[in-house]
Design an enzyme around this catalytic site. Structure first.
Site, PDB file in Angstrom:
ATOM      1  N   SER A 208      -1.579  -1.106  -1.496  1.00 62.48           N
ATOM      2  CA  SER A 208      -1.654  -1.609  -0.130  1.00 62.48           C
ATOM      3  C   SER A 208      -2.526  -2.879  -0.066  1.00 62.48           C
ATOM      4  O   SER A 208      -2.279  -3.824  -0.810  1.00 62.48           O
ATOM      5  CB  SER A 208      -2.192  -0.496   0.770  1.00 62.48           C
ATOM      6  OG  SER A 208      -2.060  -0.794   2.129  1.00 62.48           O
ATOM      7  N   ASP A 428       9.462   0.424   3.021  1.00 60.92           N
ATOM      8  CA  ASP A 428       8.037   0.561   3.322  1.00 60.92           C
ATOM      9  C   ASP A 428       7.741  -0.128   4.652  1.00 60.92           C
ATOM     10  O   ASP A 428       8.126  -1.270   4.877  1.00 60.92           O
ATOM     11  CB  ASP A 428       7.240  -0.085   2.187  1.00 60.92           C
ATOM     12  CG  ASP A 428       5.729   0.077   2.311  1.00 60.92           C
ATOM     13  OD1 ASP A 428       5.245   0.486   3.377  1.00 60.92           O
ATOM     14  OD2 ASP A 428       5.035  -0.227   1.331  1.00 60.92           O
ATOM     15  N   HIS A 457       4.660   4.588   1.599  1.00 60.86           N
ATOM     16  CA  HIS A 457       3.691   3.535   1.297  1.00 60.86           C
ATOM     17  C   HIS A 457       2.747   4.085   0.233  1.00 60.86           C
ATOM     18  O   HIS A 457       1.976   5.005   0.478  1.00 60.86           O
ATOM     19  CB  HIS A 457       2.926   3.179   2.570  1.00 60.86           C
ATOM     20  CG  HIS A 457       1.936   2.073   2.412  1.00 60.86           C
ATOM     21  ND1 HIS A 457       2.310   0.779   2.150  1.00 60.86           N
ATOM     22  CD2 HIS A 457       0.584   2.064   2.494  1.00 60.86           C
ATOM     23  CE1 HIS A 457       1.237   0.015   2.090  1.00 60.86           C
ATOM     24  NE2 HIS A 457       0.177   0.765   2.284  1.00 60.86           N
TER      25      HIS A 457
END
Length: 532
Positions: A208, A428, A457
């Site tokens: 991320s 995502d 994710h």
């Protein structure tokens, strides 16, 4: 967006061993002589071999002899005769704690691979057990907060004032710190960690926001990168205002996928077989909660926050669907309250994470300072993708009033790196697919592994053996897939969507239940400080 639950960044207690280290230059490409880090056992039930330490670094790398701050570190040490150096891991955010992630990564990789690395976690500056830790407005997310969707000018003004007061409080409490809470400073901290460990180069694995952190590290310190893994990739060309708008559309699509999933199990949830009608029921509940918060706790904002984690991880869908159905079909307010407590309630750790999220994002890049721009753009998004539009705007709105100036985003394009391995799911929501494609283009020797049809994710070390095989091969010997002329160098199929809970577990989990995966259970998605 940062996940607001305490489980998103489970903190470790009692970190020990303090070390001072000060690079000689803010942009130095060489390091001072390494000094040993004093590690001490701090094992948990899930990760009994975990070790902890602390590291002092400059607050301002332009003045390394000045004020110091402290980073909290964790480690699972290598055990194999073949040693490949430190593997620094980061869960994203910004604002996510990485201490527990070290244990998760070390235990989730194949044993023979993990044994060759010291897996290093850390709390970035200002986060968790690092000191000082920021908490601008304790209890800022306490329920019931104003409806994110403004139904009048007065309602919008109230939310504007709320965001501005948060920014003012951050400046009043942490004025001397805020201009040093940013991605570039965090990257220099990573290099301080490398130097303190005595490593000429490091290996890095980020999820991320951690992908942006890793990309910026690679840009500033390319000669220090040995291996680089980026999973669920931030688009570095849109930080951060444009990226948040892109998220709005992607999360709306992901919520529609959730509604379609519910529709396939009408025999379980009794909400019908038409996804559009189920979505309409969701928005009807949202409207009802404006005047009748469930249990006096879950208003429209809390309701949106509760269902947001389903956009990150479909493993939460059965729990969310069960609670939603209980409320719609039976008027069970306790069902929504239980879901809120499991998935969205914010404690001090969440307040800290949000404070760091705001500090980093507002400092990293320019944001519109005229609220009319925010209003115009959010209304445009809301007309097409209402699920998250206003919620996300308010989550970032403090940046319109932030008390520091903003830096220029780093151009992460790079032709000086060894092979880099990228992972990205096509659906995502938090970091849309285009970000992975962009970074694949910018990092010249990168390879992109795509999870086709996947919407979660954080996709490695989550049960997809195809993805994990590429990760293990790369960490073993540096090998990457290559498919010249194609966007993806390799493709893996997504895992099947979950099925409804069994009959004995259809009630929403309580706040203390172990039915919902948590950080203590070792689940990846409870550990990610997911980028919002």
């Amino acid at each position: 967006m940062v996940k607001r639950t305490a489980a998103a960044a489970a903190a470790l207690a009692a970190l020990v061993g303090v070390l001072a280290y000060a690079p000689s230059s803010a942009s130095a490409q060489t390091s001072a002589p390494a000094r040993a880090v004093a590690w001490k056992a701090c094992g948990t039930t899930s990760y009994p071999k975990l070790q902890c330490a602390k590291l002092k670094v400059p607050l301002d790398y332009a003045h390394p002899a000045g004020r110091k701050i402290t980073l909290a570190l964790s480690r699972i040490p290598h055990t194999a005769a073949k040693y490949q150096g430190p593997l620094v891991v980061n869960p994203g955010g910004p604002g996510g704690s990485g201490l527990t992630l070290a244990g998760f990564v070390a235990s989730s990789l194949p044993k023979a691979v993990a044994a060759q690395y010291d897996v290093i976690g850390f709390d970035p500056r200002g986060v968790g057990d690092s000191t000082p830790a920021l908490d601008c407005v304790p209890g800022y997310w306490d329920p019931v907060r104003p409806d994110p969707v403004p139904h009048s000018k007065a309602e919008e003004t109230a939310n504007i004032k709320r965001a501005a007061s948060f920014a003012k409080a951050c400046g009043s409490t942490y004025g001397s710190l805020l201009k040093h809470i940013d991605t570039i400073s965090a990257v220099k901290d990573i290099d301080s960690i490398r130097a303190a460990l005595g490593a000429k180069k490091l290996n890095y694995f980020g999820y991320s926001y951690g992908t942006y952190l890793g990309s910026v590290y690679a840009k500033l310190f390319p000669q220090r990168v040995r291996r680089l893994v980026l999973d669920s990739i931030v688009d570095p060309t849109g930080v951060w205002y444009d990226d948040n708008i892109d998220q709005d559309y992607a999360f709306d699509a992901r919520n529609k996928a959730f509604m379609a999933w519910i529709a396939t199990y009408d025999s379980t949830y009794h909400l019908g077989t038409d996804p559009a009608k189920i979505e309409a029921a969701w928005y009807a509940v949202h409207e009802k909660l404006r005047t009748h918060p469930a249990g006096g706790t879950v208003g429209p904002g809390e309701f949106e926050d509760t269902f947001l984690p389903g956009g990150y991880y479909n493993g939460y869908w059965p729990y969310l669907a069960a609670g939603f159905a209980s409320y719609v079909n039976d008027g069970d307010a306790d069902a929504l309250v239980s879901l809120y407590e499991d998935f969205a309630a914010v404690d001090a750790g969440g307040d800290n994470g949000f404070s760091i999220y705001s500090a980093v994002q507002c400092r990293d890049a320019k944001w519109p300072r005229n609220w009319s721009t925010w209003h115009r753009d959010t209304e445009k998004v809301y007309a097409k993708a209402p699920f998250l539009a206003w919620n996300n705007a308010w989550y970032n709105a403090a940046c319109a009033f932030w008390p520091t100036s903003s830096l220029k985003p780093v151009d992460v394009s790079n032709s000086k790196l060894p092979p880099v391995l990228l992972f990205q799911a096509t659906d995502d929501a938090a970091t849309p697919y285009s970000g992975g494609v962009t970074v694949h283009r910018l990092l010249k020797r990168s390879s992109l592994v795509v999870e086709e049809g996947g919407g979660n994710h954080g996709i490695t070390l989550s049960g997809n053996q195809c993805l994990d095989d590429y990760l293990a091969a790369y960490l073993t010997d540096g090998s990457v897939p290559r498919s010249p002329g194609h966007t993806a160098d390799a493709t893996c199929q997504k895992l099947p969507d979950p099925e409804p809970l069994t009959a004995s577990a259809t009630a929403p989990a309580s706040a203390n239940s172990t039915a919902v995966p948590t950080a203590a259970d070792g689940g990846l998605h409870a550990l990610l400080g997911t980028a919002r």
